[in-house]
Design a protein around this motif. Structure first.
Motif, PDB file in Angstrom:
ATOM      1  N   GLN A  75       0.573  -0.825  -0.049  1.00 46.89           N
ATOM      2  CA  GLN A  75      -0.381  -0.035  -0.002  1.00 46.89           C
ATOM      3  C   GLN A  75       0.864   1.403  -0.368  1.00 46.89           C
ATOM      4  N   VAL A  76       2.082   0.803   0.337  1.00 44.55           N
ATOM      5  CA  VAL A  76       2.829   2.482   0.655  1.00 44.55           C
ATOM      6  C   VAL A  76       3.115   2.868  -1.143  1.00 44.55           C
ATOM      7  N   PRO A  77       3.330   3.915  -1.699  1.00 46.81           N
ATOM      8  CA  PRO A  77       3.362   4.829  -2.996  1.00 46.81           C
ATOM      9  C   PRO A  77       5.004   4.291  -3.532  1.00 46.81           C
ATOM     10  N   LEU A  78       5.144   3.643  -4.476  1.00 48.95           N
ATOM     11  CA  LEU A  78       6.696   3.550  -5.022  1.00 48.95           C
ATOM     12  C   LEU A  78       6.792   4.343  -5.882  1.00 48.95           C
ATOM     13  N   VAL A  79       7.627   5.582  -5.347  1.00 48.47           N
ATOM     14  CA  VAL A  79       8.041   6.782  -6.149  1.00 48.47           C
ATOM     15  C   VAL A  79       9.936   6.705  -6.754  1.00 48.47           C
ATOM     16  N   ALA A  80       9.938   6.780  -8.221  1.00 41.21           N
ATOM     17  CA  ALA A  80      11.091   6.048  -9.149  1.00 41.21           C
ATOM     18  C   ALA A  80      11.653   7.276  -9.685  1.00 41.21           C
ATOM     19  N   ASP A  81      12.729   7.522  -9.407  1.00 39.98           N
ATOM     20  CA  ASP A  81      13.429   8.642 -10.320  1.00 39.98           C
ATOM     21  C   ASP A  81      14.164   7.622 -11.360  1.00 39.98           C
ATOM     22  N   MET A  82      13.351   7.858 -12.623  1.00 42.49           N
ATOM     23  CA  MET A  82      13.679   6.945 -14.125  1.00 42.49           C
ATOM     24  C   MET A  82      14.306   8.190 -14.828  1.00 42.49           C
ATOM     25  N   SER A  83      15.047   8.964 -14.710  1.00 42.47           N
ATOM     26  CA  SER A  83      15.741   9.857 -15.592  1.00 42.47           C
ATOM     27  C   SER A  83      16.570   9.169 -16.268  1.00 42.47           C
ATOM     28  N   SER A  84      17.417   8.289 -16.096  1.00 44.75           N
ATOM     29  CA  SER A  84      18.114   7.691 -16.914  1.00 44.75           C
ATOM     30  C   SER A  84      17.494   6.820 -17.692  1.00 44.75           C
ATOM     31  N   ASP A  85      16.466   6.402 -17.706  1.00 48.12           N
ATOM     32  CA  ASP A  85      16.170   4.859 -17.986  1.00 48.12           C
ATOM     33  C   ASP A  85      14.658   5.007 -18.396  1.00 48.12           C
ATOM     34  N   ILE A  86      13.822   6.058 -18.532  1.00 48.19           N
ATOM     35  CA  ILE A  86      12.567   6.265 -18.803  1.00 48.19           C
ATOM     36  C   ILE A  86      12.229   6.189 -21.240  1.00 48.19           C
ATOM     37  N   LEU A  87      11.575   5.368 -21.000  1.00 40.81           N
ATOM     38  CA  LEU A  87      11.384   5.267 -21.952  1.00 40.81           C
ATOM     39  C   LEU A  87      12.333   4.001 -23.186  1.00 40.81           C
ATOM     40  N   SER A  88      13.101   3.490 -21.926  1.00 39.89           N
ATOM     41  CA  SER A  88      14.129   2.378 -22.386  1.00 39.89           C
ATOM     42  C   SER A  88      13.192   0.765 -22.655  1.00 39.89           C
ATOM     43  N   HIS A  89      12.238   0.748 -21.999  1.00 39.83           N
ATOM     44  CA  HIS A  89      11.959  -0.531 -21.875  1.00 39.83           C
ATOM     45  C   HIS A  89      10.410  -0.420 -21.027  1.00 39.83           C
ATOM     46  N   PRO A  90       9.234  -1.040 -21.319  1.00 42.98           N
ATOM     47  CA  PRO A  90       7.470  -0.778 -21.441  1.00 42.98           C
ATOM     48  C   PRO A  90       8.212  -1.183 -19.323  1.00 42.98           C
ATOM     49  N   GLY A 149       3.747   5.079  -7.423  1.00 40.67           N
ATOM     50  CA  GLY A 149       2.991   6.180  -7.072  1.00 40.67           C
ATOM     51  C   GLY A 149       3.583   7.857  -7.682  1.00 40.67           C
ATOM     52  N   LEU A 150       4.420   7.856  -8.141  1.00 38.32           N
ATOM     53  CA  LEU A 150       4.941   8.589  -9.090  1.00 38.32           C
ATOM     54  C   LEU A 150       6.433   7.918  -9.417  1.00 38.32           C
ATOM     55  N   ILE A 151       6.392   8.280 -10.550  1.00 38.30           N
ATOM     56  CA  ILE A 151       7.292   8.706 -11.149  1.00 38.30           C
ATOM     57  C   ILE A 151       7.902  10.151 -12.036  1.00 38.30           C
ATOM     58  N   PHE A 152       9.540  10.197 -11.984  1.00 42.26           N
ATOM     59  CA  PHE A 152      10.221  11.331 -12.153  1.00 42.26           C
ATOM     60  C   PHE A 152      11.047  11.658 -12.965  1.00 42.26           C
ATOM     61  N   VAL A 185      12.734  20.533 -18.981  1.00 41.58           N
ATOM     62  CA  VAL A 185      11.611  19.814 -19.285  1.00 41.58           C
ATOM     63  C   VAL A 185      11.283  18.471 -17.980  1.00 41.58           C
ATOM     64  N   THR A 186      10.838  18.395 -17.461  1.00 42.01           N
ATOM     65  CA  THR A 186      10.410  17.284 -16.396  1.00 42.01           C
ATOM     66  C   THR A 186       9.712  16.593 -16.214  1.00 42.01           C
ATOM     67  N   ILE A 187       9.871  15.129 -17.211  1.00 40.53           N
ATOM     68  CA  ILE A 187       8.494  14.820 -16.749  1.00 40.53           C
ATOM     69  C   ILE A 187       8.068  13.881 -15.105  1.00 40.53           C
ATOM     70  N   VAL A 188       6.668  14.320 -15.388  1.00 36.45           N
ATOM     71  CA  VAL A 188       6.125  13.405 -13.393  1.00 36.45           C
ATOM     72  C   VAL A 188       5.083  12.911 -14.103  1.00 36.45           C
ATOM     73  N   ILE A 189       4.446  11.467 -13.282  1.00 37.94           N
ATOM     74  CA  ILE A 189       3.359  11.019 -13.743  1.00 37.94           C
ATOM     75  C   ILE A 189       3.076  10.726 -12.901  1.00 37.94           C
ATOM     76  N   ILE A 190       2.098  11.204 -11.375  1.00 34.76           N
ATOM     77  CA  ILE A 190       1.322  11.089 -10.528  1.00 34.76           C
ATOM     78  C   ILE A 190       0.315  10.194 -10.482  1.00 34.76           C
ATOM     79  N   ARG A 191      -0.046   9.457  -9.396  1.00 35.67           N
ATOM     80  CA  ARG A 191      -1.233   9.054  -9.023  1.00 35.67           C
ATOM     81  C   ARG A 191      -1.934   9.665  -8.898  1.00 35.67           C
ATOM     82  N   LYS A 192      -3.295  10.214  -8.949  1.00 37.70           N
ATOM     83  CA  LYS A 192      -4.038  11.728  -8.995  1.00 37.70           C
ATOM     84  C   LYS A 192      -4.195  11.923  -7.676  1.00 37.70           C
TER      85      LYS A 192
END
Ligand code: PMP
Length: 363
Positions: free
Chosen positions: A167-182, A189-192, A204-211
């Protein structure tokens, strides 16, 4: 292609040539508007289209559901190190950190300024040369969230699986591999990610956050630092980084054309294999990173004996032959080939062949 070099920079990094060419084509007159994307109002119809295309492109590639917002912010990934605890920390519920390198250290410094934290794992004693195994992770079920970094740009480790934090949200810094694999975004909970490695240019910094998580924020947090405000305003609370967002939209289009993230992952694995094979098949070079945890994005290696003089010569001669950006991060030295999505396989082959020649002359 003219005189473009093979660019191994860790970031800002190589962009797909078709993206640069399309941007060049549209530079002076974007889709008949008579102006470039840099010159138009961020509230104009054409820019609305650009923003929607970047948002939809990321949603399609990553399978992002409507439970999540996609935000385009400024301040780099470094701003997220502070913004995440400002928005997600709940009093009396320490943040759990999986500490795997220099970028989680930066995050820890910000978390400690604003919240309390504990280590779910701490890989510092092993000099970050491997990632923790599932059984080594010690999660607190009452944490505000768990912070991790999916790819450690400096040390060259990359997660191949993501921990189940319940139940604890997982937050990931994906700065250097976002979009490199599914990625299964629903596990987070949040990806940045700062865009400047795999997704676009710096700025630009992309943030994907559970609303629902954006509702945690307290009224004392400055307006510009609240995810909630950016969600309510669709990243248009103030002037966003318009041109970088436009390039992100072109990068997503390019990835879709390649066949999406599964196709991209296969290409990345093949490219990385060429380099790791080149390193592993000789005693002249070595990779200090645990085999299972080696990154497909940042290939870190050294010359035996950590011969700094020879490494400096390697970098100099490589640069002269059009292989640019191979110096390891200033904090660790050595050599590093960053081979993000847009880095062509020909560049990787050229580097492997240069490595062989260099060894012949100096081995
Ligand atoms: N996290 C990671 C994994 C990075 O590689 C970097 C930059 N190299 C950052 C955060 C910091 O990003 P920025 O410069 O956009 O603040």
């Amino acid at each position: 292609m003219g005189n473009r070099v093979f660019n191994f920079s860790a970031g800002p990094a190589v962009l797909p040539l078709p993206v640069l060419e399309k941007a060049q084509q549209e530079m002076l007159d974007f889709q008949g508007c008579g102006m470039s994307v840099m010159e138009m109002s961020h509230r104009s119809k054409p820019f609305e289209g650009v923003l929607a295309k970047a948002d939809q492109g990321l949603r399609n590639l990553l399978g992002i559901s409507e439970d999540y917002a996609v935000l385009f912010l400024q301040g780099g990934a470094s701003m997220q190190f502070a913004m995440v605890p400002m928005n997600l920390y709940e009093e009396g519920k320490p943040v759990d950190v999986i500490h795997t390198g220099a970028w989680t250290k930066k995050a820890i410094e910000e978390i400690q300024n604003l919240a309390s934290m504990r280590y779910a794992a701490n890989m510092a004693p092993e000099k970050y040369m491997r990632l923790p195994k599932a059984e080594e992770l010690d999660f607190n079920p009452d944490a505000s969230y768990v912070h991790m970094c999916s790819n450690n740009t400096i040390f060259g480790t990359q997660w191949r699986w993501y921990p189940d934090t319940g139940q604890v949200p997982l937050v990931a810094d994906m700065s250097s591999d976002i979009l490199s694999h599914p990625v299964d975004v629903s596990k987070f909970g949040l990806i940045f990610a700062g865009a400047q490695k795999n997704a676009g240019p710096a700025g630009v910094t992309i943030v994907i956050i559970r609303k629902d998580l954006a509702e945690r924020v307290k009224a004392t947090v400055p307006t510009m630092l609240r995810y909630k405000i950016h969600i309510e305003n669709n990243s248009l609370y103030n002037t966003p980084p318009c041109y970088p967002i436009y390039i992100v939209s072109l990068v997503t289009e390019w990835l879709e054309g390649l066949g999406g993230l599964q196709a991209m992952e296969k290409i990345n694995q093949d490219k990385a294999k060429i380099l790791y094979d080149a390193i592993d098949t000789t005693d002249f070079y070595y990779c200090p990173v645990n085999k299972e945890d080696r990154s497909t994005m940042n290939v870190v290696f050294r010359i035996q004996g950590n011969n700094e003089e020879l490494e400096a010569q390697f970098i100099k001669e490589a640069t002269q032959t059009g292989l640019s950006g191979l110096k390891g991060h200033r904090s660790v030295g050595g050599l590093r080939a960053s081979i993000y999505n847009a880095h062509p396989v020909e560049g990787v082959q050229a580097l492997a062949s240069f490595m062989k020649d260099f060894e012949k002359k100096n081995g």
